[in-house]
Scaffold this motif. Structure first.
Motif, PDB file in Angstrom:
ATOM      1  N   GLN A  75       0.835  -1.200   0.000  1.00 15.38           N
ATOM      2  CA  GLN A  75       0.000   0.000   0.000  1.00 15.38           C
ATOM      3  C   GLN A  75       0.869   1.248   0.000  1.00 15.38           C
ATOM      4  O   GLN A  75       1.781   1.401   0.815  1.00 15.38           O
TER       5      GLN A  75
ATOM      6  N   ARG B  38      -3.314   0.257  -3.557  1.00 15.10           N
ATOM      7  CA  ARG B  38      -2.901  -1.053  -3.036  1.00 15.10           C
ATOM      8  C   ARG B  38      -2.705  -2.024  -4.189  1.00 15.10           C
ATOM      9  O   ARG B  38      -3.450  -1.992  -5.181  1.00 15.10           O
TER      10      ARG B  38
ATOM     11  N   ILE C 142      -9.787  -7.021   1.400  1.00 13.55           N
ATOM     12  CA  ILE C 142      -8.759  -6.219   0.740  1.00 13.55           C
ATOM     13  C   ILE C 142      -8.566  -6.660  -0.703  1.00 13.55           C
ATOM     14  O   ILE C 142      -8.551  -5.836  -1.626  1.00 13.55           O
TER      15      ILE C 142
END
Length: 460
Positions: free
Chosen positions: A19, A24, A165
């Motif tokens: 990140q 990211r 994520i």
């Protein structure tokens, strides 16, 4: 060092999430010296052995101008202190954007970067040498600092991959790679499928990069008795996001990846017919290779048939090739050459996919599946009819499709059956909001894709 501490360390061959501010990227730690981040090549030799959530500073490397080395840093620089005490104007109408307000040249800024100055020092120098910065409004000043911080920010953070994520990364990059599956839709799929730690579950996924398989496997959990059979079209299953979550080997072994057609054929026809065809093709290939080795050509096998065999790509050493079993379309080359009464040669070895398919079929012989999940890019009506046979009584099924019309037709088809109850066709619209001081509003540039769900229960 305890087991939990070792699990929180970056290992060679594992995946990490890199990140940089709000950007990211999913990266696999390999023997390769670098990975790309924008236009720069980041050297990863400092990553193995470091704990997750470590902050690194990007410094100049000796291996090239575009190469960047990493150093462990205690914390990343922020611009909060830089914004304090700055005098601001009340109106931007008197400011002329003619590129003459900045006294520092591009060469002087590059010298500051090459000297290893931090982002705070570089942006501070830009502010000091700007003749129009003090006349800007407070909002314009914050916007300017944020823009320059993004350009000169030199810190990275390493995160441990999680389901939310990796879904967010892929959805923002290209939602078509994960079949437009939003996180709220994925959570509903897990809820309607009633995934638990001690059940046997059946999944068909035709294109989500392994996101749904990773979600179901994560919900089943490690060191449990649950099993997952992952059916897929083609030769290989999409396992990118399953591998990205770094599941332990014990958990991965309880998931079987099987070709859908092979699974159905082995269940209904038995393995004797499949082994018979594999043995025949094995013998043909041995004869063909031996003849080409001795004579340079095989006169017994016409060139058209040889090309057909080559197109089928039936190498016995290829464990992932499930196209060995093809539908007989009236032009069965092998039966024209070899008699049905053949013995299995000693050189024949069963491919690994056959053993994995056998285990998947055996998993549902004694007990039915506790849940059925279908993530389809094609029309799901034929798939659901074929797989309902393996679903247990009073157990749920969930069908996801990016578009509504295929699920509407499937809904009408299932509604005519007496063993299907509680059918629901639904969708959600999730709107994101930007929440900032004095400027809270819905996000304008957002993706409204999320797909549709068809849920129901199978009864007697």
């Amino acid at each position: 060092m305890g087991v939990e501490e070792q699990e929180n360390l970056v290992k060679l061959g594992s995946y990490v999430v890199v990140q940089k501010q709000n950007f990211r990227k999913l990266v696999k730690i390999t023997d390769k010296p670098t990975f790309t981040l924008g236009k720069e090549f980041i050297e990863m030799e400092q990553l193995p052995g470091k704990p997750y959530w470590t902050t690194f500073k990007m410094v100049s490397s000796k291996n090239g101008k575009r190469n960047v080395a990493l150093e462990v840093a205690e914390k990343a620089d922020t611009m909060e202190e830089l914004c304090r005490g700055i005098i601001s104007g009340t109106d931007n109408r008197t400011i002329t954007d003619d590129s003459t307000s900045q006294k520092l040249s591009r060469e002087e800024i590059e010298v500051l970067r090459d000297a290893g100055k931090s982002s705070i020092e570089i942006v501070g120098s830009l502010i000091e040498n700007s003749s129009s910065f003090a006349a800007k409004t407070e909002f314009s000043q914050a916007k300017y600092i944020k823009k320059k911080e993004k350009k000169y920010y030199r810190f990275l953070m390493i995160h441990k991959p999680t389901l939310s994520i990796v879904q967010d990364i892929y959805f923002k990059q290209d939602c078509n790679k994960i079949n437009s599956l939003r996180m709220d839709t994925l959570s509903q799929i897990l809820s309607y499928s009633d995934v638990k730690a001690d059940g046997n579950y059946l999944l068909y996924d035709s294109g989500s990069c392994g996101l749904t398989a990773a979600a179901l496997l994560s919900r089943i959990g490690a060191k449990t008795t649950g099993n997952l059979v992952h059916l897929h079209p083609g030769n290989q299953a999409q396992m990118t996001l399953v591998n990205a979550l770094n599941f332990p080997d014990e958990q991965l072994k309880r998931m079987s990846t099987v070709n859908l057609y092979t699974f159905l054929r082995l269940n209904y026809q038995g393995e004797s017919e499949i082994i018979r065809e594999l043995v025949k093709k094995h013998i043909i290939w041995k004869q063909l290779k031996e003849s080409e080795k001795n004579n340079g050509d095989n006169e017994d096998i016409p060139n058209a048939k040889r090309r057909k065999l080559n197109d089928e790509d039936d190498d016995d050493n290829d464990d992932n090739d499930n196209n060995d079993i093809v539908v007989d379309n009236g032009d069965n080359i092998i039966d024209d050459i070899i008699d049905d009464n053949i013995d299995v040669p000693d050189t024949f070895k069963e491919p690994k996919w056959l053993n994995e398919t056998r285990q998947a079929v055996d998993c549902f012989k004694n007990t039915k599946a506790d849940g059925l999940t279908i993530i389809a890019k094609e029309h799901p009506s034929n798939i659901i009819q074929a797989l309902l046979e393996f679903l247990g009584t009073s157990r749920p099924f969930v069908i996801y499709h990016c578009y509504r019309e295929p699920l509407q037709e499937t809904y009408i088809m299932l509604k005519q059956r007496r063993d299907i109850v509680n059918l629901k066709l639904l969708t959600n619209f999730c709107r994101n909001y930007q929440v900032l001081p004095n400027r809270t509003h819905p996000e304008i540039m957002m993706n409204d894709l999320g797909g549709y769900l068809l849920t129901g229960y199978l009864v007697d």
